[in-house]
Scaffold this motif. Structure first.
Motif, PDB file in Angstrom:
ATOM      1  N   UNK A   7       0.815  -1.208   0.000  1.00  0.00           N
ATOM      2  CA  UNK A   7       0.000   0.000   0.000  1.00  0.00           C
ATOM      3  C   UNK A   7       0.841   1.245   0.000  1.00  0.00           C
ATOM      4  N   UNK A   8       0.122   2.363   0.001  1.00  0.00           N
ATOM      5  CA  UNK A   8       0.783   3.648  -0.097  1.00  0.00           C
ATOM      6  C   UNK A   8       1.600   3.982   1.130  1.00  0.00           C
ATOM      7  N   UNK A   9       1.246   3.453   2.286  1.00  0.00           N
ATOM      8  CA  UNK A   9       1.963   3.807   3.518  1.00  0.00           C
ATOM      9  C   UNK A   9       3.309   3.114   3.590  1.00  0.00           C
ATOM     10  N   UNK A  10       3.471   2.065   2.777  1.00  0.00           N
ATOM     11  CA  UNK A  10       4.737   1.330   2.839  1.00  0.00           C
ATOM     12  C   UNK A  10       4.811   0.365   4.005  1.00  0.00           C
ATOM     13  N   UNK A  11       3.683   0.172   4.730  1.00  0.00           N
ATOM     14  CA  UNK A  11       3.649  -0.723   5.883  1.00  0.00           C
ATOM     15  C   UNK A  11       2.754  -1.915   5.551  1.00  0.00           C
ATOM     16  N   UNK A  12       3.265  -3.098   5.759  1.00  0.00           N
ATOM     17  CA  UNK A  12       2.485  -4.291   5.467  1.00  0.00           C
ATOM     18  C   UNK A  12       1.353  -4.424   6.476  1.00  0.00           C
ATOM     19  N   UNK A  13       0.192  -4.906   6.047  1.00  0.00           N
ATOM     20  CA  UNK A  13      -0.916  -5.126   6.991  1.00  0.00           C
ATOM     21  C   UNK A  13      -0.555  -6.226   7.964  1.00  0.00           C
ATOM     22  N   UNK A  14      -1.181  -6.213   9.157  1.00  0.00           N
ATOM     23  CA  UNK A  14      -0.866  -7.237  10.159  1.00  0.00           C
ATOM     24  C   UNK A  14      -1.225  -8.623   9.646  1.00  0.00           C
ATOM     25  N   UNK A  15      -0.406  -9.568   9.982  1.00  0.00           N
ATOM     26  CA  UNK A  15      -0.649 -10.954   9.586  1.00  0.00           C
ATOM     27  C   UNK A  15      -1.006 -11.774  10.813  1.00  0.00           C
ATOM     28  N   UNK A  16      -1.729 -12.887  10.598  1.00  0.00           N
ATOM     29  CA  UNK A  16      -2.132 -13.795  11.679  1.00  0.00           C
ATOM     30  C   UNK A  16      -0.937 -14.668  12.058  1.00  0.00           C
ATOM     31  N   UNK A  17      -0.429 -14.467  13.276  1.00  0.00           N
ATOM     32  CA  UNK A  17       0.742 -15.226  13.740  1.00  0.00           C
ATOM     33  C   UNK A  17       0.347 -16.471  14.514  1.00  0.00           C
ATOM     34  N   UNK A  18      -0.964 -16.754  14.636  1.00  0.00           N
ATOM     35  CA  UNK A  18      -1.393 -17.942  15.350  1.00  0.00           C
ATOM     36  C   UNK A  18      -0.950 -19.192  14.602  1.00  0.00           C
ATOM     37  N   UNK A  19      -0.233 -20.105  15.271  1.00  0.00           N
ATOM     38  CA  UNK A  19       0.223 -21.299  14.558  1.00  0.00           C
ATOM     39  C   UNK A  19      -0.961 -22.155  14.104  1.00  0.00           C
ATOM     40  N   UNK A  20      -0.791 -22.805  12.973  1.00  0.00           N
ATOM     41  CA  UNK A  20      -1.846 -23.667  12.454  1.00  0.00           C
ATOM     42  C   UNK A  20      -2.064 -24.847  13.396  1.00  0.00           C
ATOM     43  N   UNK A  21      -3.316 -25.280  13.575  1.00  0.00           N
ATOM     44  CA  UNK A  21      -3.564 -26.435  14.449  1.00  0.00           C
ATOM     45  C   UNK A  21      -2.850 -27.675  13.931  1.00  0.00           C
ATOM     46  N   UNK A  22      -2.590 -28.588  14.838  1.00  0.00           N
ATOM     47  CA  UNK A  22      -1.911 -29.835  14.480  1.00  0.00           C
ATOM     48  C   UNK A  22      -2.721 -30.577  13.426  1.00  0.00           C
ATOM     49  N   UNK A  23      -2.055 -30.986  12.374  1.00  0.00           N
ATOM     50  CA  UNK A  23      -2.730 -31.551  11.198  1.00  0.00           C
ATOM     51  C   UNK A  23      -3.527 -32.812  11.512  1.00  0.00           C
ATOM     52  N   UNK A  24      -2.952 -33.695  12.345  1.00  0.00           N
ATOM     53  CA  UNK A  24      -3.555 -35.003  12.586  1.00  0.00           C
ATOM     54  C   UNK A  24      -4.325 -35.050  13.905  1.00  0.00           C
ATOM     55  N   UNK A  25      -4.841 -33.916  14.356  1.00  0.00           N
ATOM     56  CA  UNK A  25      -5.422 -33.850  15.703  1.00  0.00           C
ATOM     57  C   UNK A  25      -6.650 -34.765  15.853  1.00  0.00           C
ATOM     58  N   UNK A  26      -7.482 -34.900  14.815  1.00  0.00           N
ATOM     59  CA  UNK A  26      -8.681 -35.739  14.954  1.00  0.00           C
ATOM     60  C   UNK A  26      -8.320 -37.219  14.950  1.00  0.00           C
ATOM     61  N   UNK A  27      -7.298 -37.597  14.197  1.00  0.00           N
ATOM     62  CA  UNK A  27      -6.827 -38.976  14.254  1.00  0.00           C
ATOM     63  C   UNK A  27      -6.149 -39.251  15.599  1.00  0.00           C
ATOM     64  N   UNK A  28      -5.459 -38.245  16.137  1.00  0.00           N
ATOM     65  CA  UNK A  28      -4.872 -38.391  17.474  1.00  0.00           C
ATOM     66  C   UNK A  28      -5.972 -38.607  18.513  1.00  0.00           C
ATOM     67  N   UNK A  29      -7.083 -37.888  18.353  1.00  0.00           N
ATOM     68  CA  UNK A  29      -8.209 -38.070  19.278  1.00  0.00           C
ATOM     69  C   UNK A  29      -8.758 -39.489  19.183  1.00  0.00           C
ATOM     70  N   UNK A  30      -8.830 -40.039  17.970  1.00  0.00           N
ATOM     71  CA  UNK A  30      -9.319 -41.411  17.806  1.00  0.00           C
ATOM     72  C   UNK A  30      -8.415 -42.401  18.532  1.00  0.00           C
ATOM     73  N   UNK A  31      -7.107 -42.181  18.480  1.00  0.00           N
ATOM     74  CA  UNK A  31      -6.164 -43.051  19.188  1.00  0.00           C
ATOM     75  C   UNK A  31      -6.388 -42.960  20.693  1.00  0.00           C
ATOM     76  N   UNK A  32      -6.563 -41.747  21.194  1.00  0.00           N
ATOM     77  CA  UNK A  32      -6.778 -41.537  22.631  1.00  0.00           C
ATOM     78  C   UNK A  32      -8.082 -42.193  23.077  1.00  0.00           C
ATOM     79  N   UNK A  33      -9.123 -42.106  22.247  1.00  0.00           N
ATOM     80  CA  UNK A  33     -10.408 -42.713  22.595  1.00  0.00           C
ATOM     81  C   UNK A  33     -10.311 -44.233  22.609  1.00  0.00           C
ATOM     82  N   UNK A  34      -9.478 -44.799  21.734  1.00  0.00           N
ATOM     83  CA  UNK A  34      -9.295 -46.255  21.741  1.00  0.00           C
ATOM     84  C   UNK A  34      -8.701 -46.711  23.068  1.00  0.00           C
TER      85      UNK A  34
END
Length: 488
Positions: A7-34
């Motif tokens: 943009x014109x201000x030369x400042x990048x817009x804020x980005x989301x720094x929240x880490x992405x959730x663990x990819x295999x979390x639902x399969x991990x839950x299935x293992x824990x439930x077993x």
């Protein structure tokens, strides 16, 4: 990033720094439930298979009690420190230790050729279960974002419901089917494929995690708890068979002394700047001490009733294990229905009142069962018991649904971890005491008065325990603590 994005201000817009959730979390839950399913099933199966096991291996009536008490007592002692092992050495690693140990102990149960070997293997199951179960809860909190946490923990409800309803039926069918001549051993052999799948799933899908503020182990404290628990439970199981010699009462008195020494040791340990097994300040809080008394009495009544009812059906009415498992389904269904209703917001609105209401419902169900047994006598049928069993199960579900949240509302947030672990351990200790106490009452009356009189005597003991729970519940907070924003 493109020039247009800057943009014109030369400042990048804020980005989301929240880490992405663990990819295999639902399969991990299935293992824990077993893994959770293995624990839930093994806490129930010996109630149904006990008479068949005794008929095959021999031993006295106390063998049936030790099959349940050994497992829950070991679980109670292990749970007070099981979670810390994951914090210190890694939750994935300790999950694998727990599931492999539990599976191996299940194999030893199936291969047992003597009562002592089977009881020892059940104790090993309980100890490894105490290592296994806390790791799954810690991993869930690590891998799921706050917006998905409720859904992840919500999966435990249906699994517990299916296990409560289907577990006894499965156990009874396995014993009756006598697959390849395995008989009662099949109830333990079924853990082998489940344990193997859970192990492979853990290796593939569970991430390594550990606490950045892990508490050190309190091995002397664990030792004192173990000694005190054994001194308490052993006389209750063996006293009747050995004629209640004086040294049995001395053991009960010694249990109180050991627990007093434990309390004093924990205070000194905390003053010395070391991590106590149980935070001593918890016992100054009325809500927590009331919760311990109420929980101990309630879970003693609940677990003891489960054992005695199964024994009454098989030893008194001559039911097969499968028939006995099916006869107990109304109680399990009542409990599941109550959990669903309470989870729909009733627990949050009524708070402690729901616990008292549930206890009164259970007492009404116990009264209905006493009346049914007295009127029907030896001609009682499963259908006549259905109304009382539904009421008992429904009341128990109403009590259990809000219980832990309300008790933990009476402690400071910093004490929640220690309080939660202690409450869970007391739940297991109540299970061991229920098997010991109500089982002993039942077997004491069985030879001379018959199964009908014996089960009625245990129902009166259960009613007394429920009355203690009613009184202790008045010490609990009126409402559960509202969750913090973003928490579930």
């Amino acid at each position: 990033m493109s020039q247009a994005a800057v943009g014109e201000t030369g400042v990048a817009p804020p980005t989301d720094t929240t880490p992405a959730p663990y990819r295999w979390r639902w399969l991990a839950l299935a293992v824990i439930l077993a893994a959770e399913v293995m624990d839930l099933l093994d806490a129930l199966v010996t109630n149904l298979a006990g008479p068949a096991i005794r008929a095959d291996l021999g031993g006295s009536a106390t063998l049936i009690q030790w099959l349940g008490a050994g497992y829950t007592l070991a679980m109670a002692v292990g749970l007070v420190t099981g979670g810390r092992l994951g914090d210190l050495y890694g939750r994935r690693r300790m999950f694998l230790v727990g599931v492999l140990g539990f599976t191996a102990a299940s194999a030893l149960c199936a291969l047992s050729v003597a009562p002592g070997m089977l009881v020892a293997s059940r104790v090993a199951q309980g100890l490894f279960g105490a290592v296994l179960i806390p790791q799954g809860l810690g991993i869930i909190k690590e891998v799921f974002p706050p917006r998905e946490m409720a859904a992840a923990f919500g999966a435990f409800g249906p699994v517990m419901g299916i296990s409560a309803v289907g577990g006894p039926i499965l156990a009874g069918w396995l014993v009756d089917a006598d697959i390849a001549g395995t008989g009662w051993r099949a109830i333990f052999l079924i853990n082998l494929p489940i344990g193997l799948l859970a192990t492979l799933g853990a290796l593939r899908f569970l991430p390594e995690s550990r606490s950045t503020h892990a508490s050190r182990l309190d091995l002397p404290g664990v030792g004192l708890v173990a000694v005190g628990a054994v001194l308490l439970v052993y006389p209750l199981v063996q006293g009747r068979e050995q004629g209640w010699p004086g040294w049995m009462f001395a053991m009960l008195a010694a249990a109180a002394v050991v627990f007093a020494i434990f309390a004093r040791y924990e205070v000194r340990r905390q003053r010395a700047g070391r991590d106590p097994l149980v935070v001593p300040t918890l016992f100054r809080r009325r809500a927590f001490t009331g919760g311990l008394v109420a929980g101990l009495a309630f879970f003693t009544a609940l677990t003891g009733f489960s054992l005695v009812f199964s024994l009454y059906l098989q030893l008194g009415l001559g039911y097969s294990p499968l028939h006995a498992g099916l006869a107990g389904v109304p109680q399990a269904l009542g409990m599941v229905i109550a959990f669903v209703i309470a989870g729909a917001g009733l627990a949050r609105r009524l708070g402690r009142t729901l616990i008292h209401a549930g206890l009164l419902v259970v007492l009404a169900g116990v009264g209905g069962m006493l009346l049914t047994l007295r009127l029907a006598g030896p001609d009682v049928t499963p259908w006549r018991l259905v109304p009382a069993l539904l009421v008992v199960g429904f009341g128990m579900g109403l009590v259990m649904a809000p219980f832990f949240d309300i008790v933990l509302s009476g402690v400071e947030p910093a004490e929640t971890g220690s309080a939660s672990g202690t409450l869970t351990a007391v739940q297991q200790l109540g299970g061991a005491l229920g098997v010991a106490l109500l089982g002993t009452v039942f077997f004491a009356r069985l030879p001379d008065d018959g199964a009908g009189s014996a089960v009625r005597a245990t129902l009166w003991v259960e009613a007394a325990l429920l009355a203690v729970t009613v009184a202790a519940a008045f010490l609990l907070p009126r409402q559960a603590r509202e969750p913090e924003p973003g928490q579930h």
